[in-house]
Write a protein that holds these residues in place. Sequence first.
Motif, PDB file in Angstrom:
ATOM      1  N   TYR A   1       0.933  -1.107  -0.059  1.00 30.09           N
ATOM      2  CA  TYR A   1      -0.007  -0.026   0.069  1.00 30.09           C
ATOM      3  C   TYR A   1       0.902   1.224   0.168  1.00 30.09           C
ATOM      4  O   TYR A   1       1.919   1.257   0.655  1.00 30.09           O
ATOM      5  N   TRP A   2       0.441   2.170  -0.688  1.00 32.28           N
ATOM      6  CA  TRP A   2       0.999   3.566  -0.497  1.00 32.28           C
ATOM      7  C   TRP A   2       0.334   4.256   0.389  1.00 32.28           C
ATOM      8  O   TRP A   2      -1.067   4.236   0.764  1.00 32.28           O
ATOM      9  N   HIS A   3       1.093   4.665   1.644  1.00 31.62           N
ATOM     10  CA  HIS A   3       0.327   4.871   2.874  1.00 31.62           C
ATOM     11  C   HIS A   3       0.793   6.385   3.578  1.00 31.62           C
ATOM     12  O   HIS A   3       1.909   6.690   3.317  1.00 31.62           O
TER      13      HIS A   3
ATOM     14  N   TRP B   1      -4.609   4.430   2.711  1.00 28.87           N
ATOM     15  CA  TRP B   1      -3.636   3.329   2.332  1.00 28.87           C
ATOM     16  C   TRP B   1      -4.207   3.009   0.709  1.00 28.87           C
ATOM     17  O   TRP B   1      -5.565   3.180   0.534  1.00 28.87           O
ATOM     18  N   GLN B   2      -3.368   3.079  -0.271  1.00 27.26           N
ATOM     19  CA  GLN B   2      -3.974   2.860  -1.654  1.00 27.26           C
ATOM     20  C   GLN B   2      -3.134   1.495  -2.290  1.00 27.26           C
ATOM     21  O   GLN B   2      -1.888   2.016  -2.191  1.00 27.26           O
ATOM     22  N   ALA B   3      -3.805   0.630  -2.626  1.00 26.18           N
ATOM     23  CA  ALA B   3      -3.193  -0.401  -3.108  1.00 26.18           C
ATOM     24  C   ALA B   3      -2.625  -0.287  -4.593  1.00 26.18           C
ATOM     25  O   ALA B   3      -3.363   0.748  -5.444  1.00 26.18           O
TER      26      ALA B   3
ATOM     27  N   THR C   1      -8.463   1.745  -2.336  1.00 20.65           N
ATOM     28  CA  THR C   1      -8.385   2.909  -1.262  1.00 20.65           C
ATOM     29  C   THR C   1      -9.058   2.578  -0.051  1.00 20.65           C
ATOM     30  O   THR C   1     -10.358   2.289   0.011  1.00 20.65           O
TER      31      THR C   1
ATOM     32  N   TRP D   1       5.575   3.318   1.176  1.00 21.24           N
ATOM     33  CA  TRP D   1       5.096   2.191   0.866  1.00 21.24           C
ATOM     34  C   TRP D   1       5.240   1.584   2.299  1.00 21.24           C
ATOM     35  O   TRP D   1       5.953   1.444   3.165  1.00 21.24           O
TER      36      TRP D   1
ATOM     37  N   PRO E   1      -4.632  -1.899   6.299  1.00 18.00           N
ATOM     38  CA  PRO E   1      -5.423  -0.731   6.962  1.00 18.00           C
ATOM     39  C   PRO E   1      -5.984  -1.250   8.069  1.00 18.00           C
ATOM     40  O   PRO E   1      -6.383  -2.352   8.362  1.00 18.00           O
TER      41      PRO E   1
END
Length: 310
Positions: free
Chosen positions: A53-55, A86-88, A93, A299, A304
């Motif tokens: 995830y971009w967090h 958080w975005q995978a 999201t 990252w 989440p």
Amino acid sequence: MEIITSNPRRIPMKLATAPIRPLVSLGVGLAMGATALLGAPGAAAAAPPEGAYWHSRSLITLTHPWRFGSRSDPYSLVQRRVSESWQAPDGRTWFGFRELGALPQSAADKKAWQRDGSPSKWSESIDGKTVKLSATPAKGSMNPVRDQNDFFLAGQHLTYDEVQRLPADPATLKDWLRRAGQASRVPSSALDGWLAGTLPELLHSLPVTKEVRAAAYQALLTMPGVRADGVAKDTLGRSGAVVLIERKSEGKKNKGSSRTRLIVDTGTMMLLSQERRALNDGKQVPGKDSTETLVEVGWTDTAPAVPALP
């Protein structure tokens, strides 16, 4: 640049819904004049994600617009909250929020609060406005964004690969964002201000490359109403370059304006904090300010969850 006239679907957000806008192509047309070719033949493959995830995790402080206590001995409160996202890589999201509790704004406010009996809950302001404030942290929440499978920037819905291949040249990046704004029907008179507000998003909200973040930072400094202002420390004691963004409200009789103060780590090209102030005739408008400190950006493999207390 090619403009795709078909509209993307509406994506439900937690606090707002993204409007339907035409898409700006990330195809060969954008690559003209740039060394980083977006979607052009022979373009390098996008870098693989470095985590699940971009967090980001932010601590936010807002001054409450109303005052409390008594008219003869009033005090101001600040609200504190933690916000996480958080975005995978496939665009899914999640957002998490947690209220951390209200507290007096300054040392003088703390003394007035103590004279008021040191309340831990507030239901009414001095002016009789109904509120629901507590000094105790809330339980918090974490929720997915339904039906989202892409990234969102400047009115555009992008895949992970397209995000990775955004232009790493300041002029080309600014040109693409300007075209995105035009496709989103941003008025020409407001386009520069819109760009100055959009470029900082690339310093934290999307998993772009460091080179793209550097391009966004450099492009931001070329915008009207934007200037560098030395070096400062954020609320966590981290040092970074200061960027001031000043915008005036439209209209000859309107004396309103806003000021945003960014602190940027120019080593990582990541945003450390941003402060927003509303002004009227050059004076700060009470209750119209906020400070956001980005505690974590990058990252992660951690799934989440409801935001933890600081």
